[in-house]
Design a protein around this motif. Structure first.
Motif, PDB file in Angstrom:
ATOM      1  N   LYS A  52       0.835  -1.206   0.000  1.00  0.00           N
ATOM      2  CA  LYS A  52       0.000   0.000   0.000  1.00  0.00           C
ATOM      3  C   LYS A  52       0.865   1.250   0.000  1.00  0.00           C
ATOM      4  O   LYS A  52       0.594   2.200  -0.735  1.00  0.00           O
ATOM      5  CB  LYS A  52      -0.918  -0.015   1.219  1.00  0.00           C
ATOM      6  CG  LYS A  52      -1.841   1.161   1.290  1.00  0.00           C
ATOM      7  CD  LYS A  52      -2.724   1.077   2.529  1.00  0.00           C
ATOM      8  CE  LYS A  52      -3.562   2.329   2.671  1.00  0.00           C
ATOM      9  NZ  LYS A  52      -4.341   2.337   3.898  1.00  0.00           N
ATOM     10  N   SER A  53       1.927   1.259   0.798  1.00  0.00           N
ATOM     11  CA  SER A  53       2.828   2.411   0.845  1.00  0.00           C
ATOM     12  C   SER A  53       3.502   2.629  -0.503  1.00  0.00           C
ATOM     13  O   SER A  53       3.679   3.772  -0.947  1.00  0.00           O
ATOM     14  CB  SER A  53       3.892   2.223   1.922  1.00  0.00           C
ATOM     15  OG  SER A  53       3.312   2.221   3.196  1.00  0.00           O
ATOM     16  N   GLY A  54       3.885   1.538  -1.151  1.00  0.00           N
ATOM     17  CA  GLY A  54       4.512   1.644  -2.473  1.00  0.00           C
ATOM     18  C   GLY A  54       3.570   2.233  -3.499  1.00  0.00           C
ATOM     19  O   GLY A  54       3.959   3.095  -4.294  1.00  0.00           O
ATOM     20  N   ILE A  55       2.316   1.797  -3.477  1.00  0.00           N
ATOM     21  CA  ILE A  55       1.314   2.326  -4.409  1.00  0.00           C
ATOM     22  C   ILE A  55       1.068   3.808  -4.127  1.00  0.00           C
ATOM     23  O   ILE A  55       1.015   4.619  -5.050  1.00  0.00           O
ATOM     24  CB  ILE A  55      -0.013   1.532  -4.286  1.00  0.00           C
ATOM     25  CG1 ILE A  55       0.190   0.079  -4.716  1.00  0.00           C
ATOM     26  CG2 ILE A  55      -1.137   2.190  -5.059  1.00  0.00           C
ATOM     27  CD1 ILE A  55       0.531  -0.119  -6.167  1.00  0.00           C
ATOM     28  N   GLU A  56       0.935   4.144  -2.835  1.00  0.00           N
ATOM     29  CA  GLU A  56       0.693   5.541  -2.490  1.00  0.00           C
ATOM     30  C   GLU A  56       1.863   6.439  -2.880  1.00  0.00           C
ATOM     31  O   GLU A  56       1.666   7.580  -3.278  1.00  0.00           O
ATOM     32  CB  GLU A  56       0.390   5.675  -0.992  1.00  0.00           C
ATOM     33  CG  GLU A  56      -0.978   5.143  -0.626  1.00  0.00           C
ATOM     34  CD  GLU A  56      -1.264   5.168   0.863  1.00  0.00           C
ATOM     35  OE1 GLU A  56      -0.342   5.455   1.657  1.00  0.00           O
ATOM     36  OE2 GLU A  56      -2.413   4.897   1.232  1.00  0.00           O
ATOM     37  N   SER A  57       3.089   5.915  -2.791  1.00  0.00           N
ATOM     38  CA  SER A  57       4.240   6.734  -3.176  1.00  0.00           C
ATOM     39  C   SER A  57       4.278   6.966  -4.688  1.00  0.00           C
ATOM     40  O   SER A  57       4.757   7.991  -5.154  1.00  0.00           O
ATOM     41  CB  SER A  57       5.544   6.106  -2.689  1.00  0.00           C
ATOM     42  OG  SER A  57       5.840   4.931  -3.429  1.00  0.00           O
ATOM     43  N   PHE A  59       1.458   7.080  -6.695  1.00  0.00           N
ATOM     44  CA  PHE A  59       0.302   7.875  -7.122  1.00  0.00           C
ATOM     45  C   PHE A  59      -0.052   8.995  -6.164  1.00  0.00           C
ATOM     46  O   PHE A  59      -0.978   9.749  -6.407  1.00  0.00           O
ATOM     47  CB  PHE A  59      -0.912   6.968  -7.298  1.00  0.00           C
ATOM     48  CG  PHE A  59      -0.713   5.945  -8.377  1.00  0.00           C
ATOM     49  CD1 PHE A  59      -0.768   6.289  -9.714  1.00  0.00           C
ATOM     50  CD2 PHE A  59      -0.447   4.629  -8.047  1.00  0.00           C
ATOM     51  CE1 PHE A  59      -0.577   5.346 -10.708  1.00  0.00           C
ATOM     52  CE2 PHE A  59      -0.259   3.680  -9.030  1.00  0.00           C
ATOM     53  CZ  PHE A  59      -0.324   4.039 -10.363  1.00  0.00           C
ATOM     54  N   GLY A  60       0.652   9.085  -5.068  1.00  0.00           N
ATOM     55  CA  GLY A  60       0.339  10.108  -4.069  1.00  0.00           C
ATOM     56  C   GLY A  60      -0.684   9.586  -3.083  1.00  0.00           C
ATOM     57  O   GLY A  60      -1.515   8.755  -3.418  1.00  0.00           O
ATOM     58  N   ALA A  61      -0.596  10.056  -1.877  1.00  0.00           N
ATOM     59  CA  ALA A  61      -1.529   9.629  -0.831  1.00  0.00           C
ATOM     60  C   ALA A  61      -2.919  10.143  -1.155  1.00  0.00           C
ATOM     61  O   ALA A  61      -3.075  11.228  -1.718  1.00  0.00           O
ATOM     62  CB  ALA A  61      -1.062  10.154   0.523  1.00  0.00           C
ATOM     63  N   PRO A  62      -3.947   9.364  -0.824  1.00  0.00           N
ATOM     64  CA  PRO A  62      -5.324   9.843  -1.091  1.00  0.00           C
ATOM     65  C   PRO A  62      -5.622  11.098  -0.289  1.00  0.00           C
ATOM     66  O   PRO A  62      -5.151  11.273   0.834  1.00  0.00           O
ATOM     67  CB  PRO A  62      -6.209   8.681  -0.625  1.00  0.00           C
ATOM     68  CG  PRO A  62      -5.333   7.765   0.158  1.00  0.00           C
ATOM     69  CD  PRO A  62      -3.912   8.089  -0.178  1.00  0.00           C
ATOM     70  N   LYS A  63      -6.389  11.989  -0.878  1.00  0.00           N
ATOM     71  CA  LYS A  63      -6.749  13.246  -0.229  1.00  0.00           C
ATOM     72  C   LYS A  63      -8.107  13.084   0.427  1.00  0.00           C
ATOM     73  O   LYS A  63      -9.007  12.500  -0.124  1.00  0.00           O
ATOM     74  CB  LYS A  63      -6.799  14.375  -1.253  1.00  0.00           C
ATOM     75  CG  LYS A  63      -5.444  14.643  -1.833  1.00  0.00           C
ATOM     76  CD  LYS A  63      -5.495  15.743  -2.845  1.00  0.00           C
ATOM     77  CE  LYS A  63      -4.098  16.039  -3.334  1.00  0.00           C
ATOM     78  NZ  LYS A  63      -3.916  15.994  -4.711  1.00  0.00           N
ATOM     79  N   GLY A  64      -8.224  13.672   1.621  1.00  0.00           N
ATOM     80  CA  GLY A  64      -9.528  13.704   2.248  1.00  0.00           C
ATOM     81  C   GLY A  64      -9.583  12.906   3.422  1.00  0.00           C
ATOM     82  O   GLY A  64     -10.281  12.559   4.163  1.00  0.00           O
TER      83      GLY A  64
END
Length: 64
Positions: A52-57, A59-64
């Motif tokens: 999950k951390s790799g994916i977020e890095s 595409f960027g962390a989800p906003k909100g």
């Protein structure tokens, strides 16, 4: 955002064993088996969090 873990159907809960009917040796084996399962679950959590951390890095962390 949909959490993929929420898409899985609920898992059946395990029924506790009658520990009074088990010998000391059986109880020790049972504890060892449970500790192995706990380690396996923790390793899986770590892998999922790393993924999950790799994916977020990427595409960027989800906003909100």
């Amino acid at each position: 955002m949909i959490n993929p873990d929420e898409l899985d159907p609920p898992r059946p809960t395990l029924k506790p064993l009658d520990l009074q009917q088990m010998s000391v040796h059986e109880l020790k084996e049972y504890i060892a088996a449970l500790e192995g399962e706990i380690k396996r679950a923790r390793d899986t959590i770590a892998k999922k969090e790393a993924h999950k951390s790799g994916i977020e890095s990427l595409f960027g962390a989800p906003k909100g």
